[in-house]
Design an enzyme around this catalytic site. Structure first.
Site, PDB file in Angstrom:
ATOM      1  N   LYS A  99      -0.069  -7.357  -5.487  1.00 18.06           N
ATOM      2  CA  LYS A  99      -0.466  -6.266  -6.391  1.00 18.06           C
ATOM      3  C   LYS A  99       0.496  -5.076  -6.304  1.00 18.06           C
ATOM      4  CE  LYS A  99      -4.332  -8.243  -7.923  1.00 18.06           C
ATOM      5  NZ  LYS A  99      -4.608  -8.592  -9.302  1.00 18.06           N
ATOM      6  N   GLU A 121      -9.073  -0.333 -11.876  1.00 11.62           N
ATOM      7  CA  GLU A 121     -10.240  -1.156 -11.559  1.00 11.62           C
ATOM      8  C   GLU A 121      -9.827  -2.057 -10.400  1.00 11.62           C
ATOM      9  OE1 GLU A 121      -7.973  -2.025 -13.792  1.00 11.62           O
ATOM     10  OE2 GLU A 121      -7.505  -3.938 -12.836  1.00 11.62           O
ATOM     11  N   SER A 382      -0.716 -15.367  -2.622  1.00 11.75           N
ATOM     12  CA  SER A 382      -0.761 -14.053  -3.257  1.00 11.75           C
ATOM     13  C   SER A 382      -1.184 -12.924  -2.326  1.00 11.75           C
ATOM     14  CB  SER A 382      -1.701 -14.095  -4.466  1.00 11.75           C
ATOM     15  OG  SER A 382      -2.971 -14.593  -4.081  1.00 11.75           O
TER      16      SER A 382
HETATM   17  C1  LIG Z   1      -4.823 -11.636  -3.046  1.00 10.46           C
HETATM   18  C2  LIG Z   1      -5.164 -11.796  -4.492  1.00 10.46           C
HETATM   19  N1  LIG Z   1      -4.722 -12.883  -5.138  1.00 10.46           N
HETATM   20  C3  LIG Z   1      -5.001 -13.095  -6.440  1.00 10.46           C
HETATM   21  C4  LIG Z   1      -5.781 -12.197  -7.152  1.00 10.46           C
HETATM   22  C5  LIG Z   1      -6.081 -12.509  -8.589  1.00 10.46           C
HETATM   23  O1  LIG Z   1      -5.386 -11.687  -9.456  1.00 10.46           O
HETATM   24  P1  LIG Z   1      -4.214 -12.242 -10.389  1.00 10.46           P
HETATM   25  O2  LIG Z   1      -4.723 -13.482 -11.022  1.00 10.46           O
HETATM   26  O3  LIG Z   1      -3.978 -11.125 -11.322  1.00 10.46           O
HETATM   27  O4  LIG Z   1      -3.035 -12.517  -9.516  1.00 10.46           O
HETATM   28  C6  LIG Z   1      -6.264 -11.034  -6.521  1.00 10.46           C
HETATM   29  C7  LIG Z   1      -7.078 -10.064  -7.262  1.00 10.46           C
HETATM   30  O5  LIG Z   1      -7.636  -9.159  -6.753  1.00 10.46           O
HETATM   31  C8  LIG Z   1      -5.944 -10.836  -5.149  1.00 10.46           C
HETATM   32  O6  LIG Z   1      -6.368  -9.748  -4.488  1.00 10.46           O
END
Ligand SMILES: Cc1ncc(COP(=O)(O)O)c(C=O)c1O
Length: 438
Positions: A99, A121, A382
């Protein structure tokens, strides 16, 4: 896999003035928000064509956020599965998830546009933490809207946001999760358009957000492409896998591989699977696949991962699905917890519950034979799992978790047999089994 290759300019390209990805995307907002979205688009276009903006952002990503993040071979998991798994380590970025890439971009843009505050948000809290962090760094006030249910299950991140000086506003309406937090943040934005920038956390919302956020997250895929070229004798992985909530980490990752033959796999939570189970509709300013009931009302999404319980999906993912460039699959809560434990035990990495969806699919697909032996698979991790420890403590630990040592290594696995110590293991490029595959 040349049948999958599409010209780069046709996929993951600029969506034009209307912000459309096929029939998805667009700008479906109240009249009061149209000028703000138009100004934001203009501001982004201008900044994105200015080398000094790129220089500033790149410097922040490097000296502050810790980029490039590593591409780590998952040695023992690969050996167990008989494939080669490479992890793109967004968990190692400052604040613990991808993020931060998007937020540093938007915060720099907001300051350039003369804004003094950021609104956001958040679901898992990682976007809120990243926004609070960027606000502290750049001297911008921050207000974060968060569903009450997420406030309870993500207490650590709420505390972090407050320590960083952000105001956290609990949202009590609806399912008290990400969808309601997003609605509330958009409502709040209308009241302070002149001084505040709405720092949206994923590739959703009205144009230009889905495009802008993908461009800010493209750094994941661009780095991963360079790193996999250095790591793999095949140059490009066979599969590129990422979890999908709104879809920002997946969009950023896919952008680096859209013009290659890599198969792109987005992994949705079974209870929030907008591509797999949704129908076209409009929510939060954009048209895409949405979970809906028989009357067309938006249904509540559910996932053990708070960042994946959004009932919609970013419009570009809906388009990539429609044209067959990416495939979207689902993983249930029950598969996710064992995946967290397995990665922790085999690799010493505790992934976020969101990221564990991508790992869970890779495990299932390798064990069922859907992923052919010797496949090379890049997975975007992620975020890190510290924030989910309370949830994991309540979830029953899986039985039959792999033994901590001495796990059997399939014959012919594309990683060195018994590769227990990454330091001693040869680089993947030199792994003989991989060369055999050429
Ligand atoms: C660690 C992590 N991975 C994935 C996501 C999913 O978001 P996005 O699909 O935008 O990557 C989030 C959302 O809060 C997250 O905190």
């Amino acid at each position: 896999m040349s049948d999958l290759v599409l010209p780069a300019e046709r996929v993951m390209a600029e969506p034009g003035e209307l912000g459309r990805f096929g029939e998805h995307g667009g700008r479906f907002v109240p009249e009061s928000l149209v000028p703000a979205c138009a100004r934001l688009e203009e501001g982004f276009r201008e900044a994105w064509s200015d080398p000094s903006f790129h220089r500033d952002l790149e410097r922040l990503l490097t000296v502050y956020a810790g980029r490039p993040t590593a591409l780590t071979p998952a040695w023992r998991l690969s050996a167990e599965l008989g494939i080669t798994v490479l992890l793109k380590r967004e968990d190692l970025a400052h604040t613990g998830s991808h993020k931060i890439n998007n937020v540093l971009g938007q915060a720099l843009l907001a300051r350039r546009m003369g804004k003094t505050r950021l609104l956001a948000e958040t679901g898992a809290g990682q976007h809120g933490v990243a926004t609070a962090t960027a606000g502290a760094l750049l001297g911008l006030g921050v207000t974060v809207y968060m569903g009450e249910k997420d406030i309870e299950r993500q207490a650590l991140n709420v505390f972090r946001m407050k320590m960083l000086g952000a105001e956290v506003v609990p949202v009590t309406s609806g399912s008290r999760t990400l969808k309601d937090a997003t609605s509330e943040a958009m409502r709040a934005w209308v009241t302070c358009l002149d001084e505040a920038h709405y720092c949206l956390g994923s590739v959703m919302g009205p144009h230009p957000y889905p495009w802008m956020v993908r461009e800010f997250q493209r750094v994941i895929g661009d780095e991963a492409r360079r790193q996999s070229a250095a790591e793999l004798s095949t140059g490009i992985p066979d599969y590129v896998v990422a979890c999908v909530g709104g879809g920002s980490n997946a969009a950023g990752t896919f952008a680096g591989f859209a013009d290659t033959g890599a198969r792109l796999i987005g992994v949705e939570a079974a209870g929030g699977a907008a591509v797999a189970s949704g129908r076209t509709g409009v929510l939060h300013g954009f048209r895409s696949y949405l979970l809906q009931d028989e009357n067309g009302q938006v249904s509540e999404a559910h996932s053990i991962a708070p960042g994946l319980d959004y009932p919609g999906v970013g419009p570009e993912h809906a388009y990539l699905n429609d044209i067959g460039r990416a495939r979207y699959v689902t993983v249930s809560d029950e598969e996710v917890v064992p995946a967290v434990h397995r990665l922790a035990r085999t690799e010493g990495i505790l992934p976020a519950l969101e990221s564990a969806h991508a790992i869970a699919w890779v495990i299932r697909a390798a064990e069922s034979g859907e992923l052919p032996p010797f496949s090379t698979v890049l997975v975007t991790l992620s975020g890190r799992g510290d924030k989910d420890v309370a949830t994991l403590m309540e979830a029953p630990a899986p039985t039959g978790a792999p033994a901590p040592t001495g796990a059997p290594v399939p014959t012919g696995a594309p990683v060195p047999t018994g590769a227990p110590a990454p330091m001693e293991a040869p680089a993947l490029k030199e792994a003989p089994a991989l060369k055999e595959e050429q």
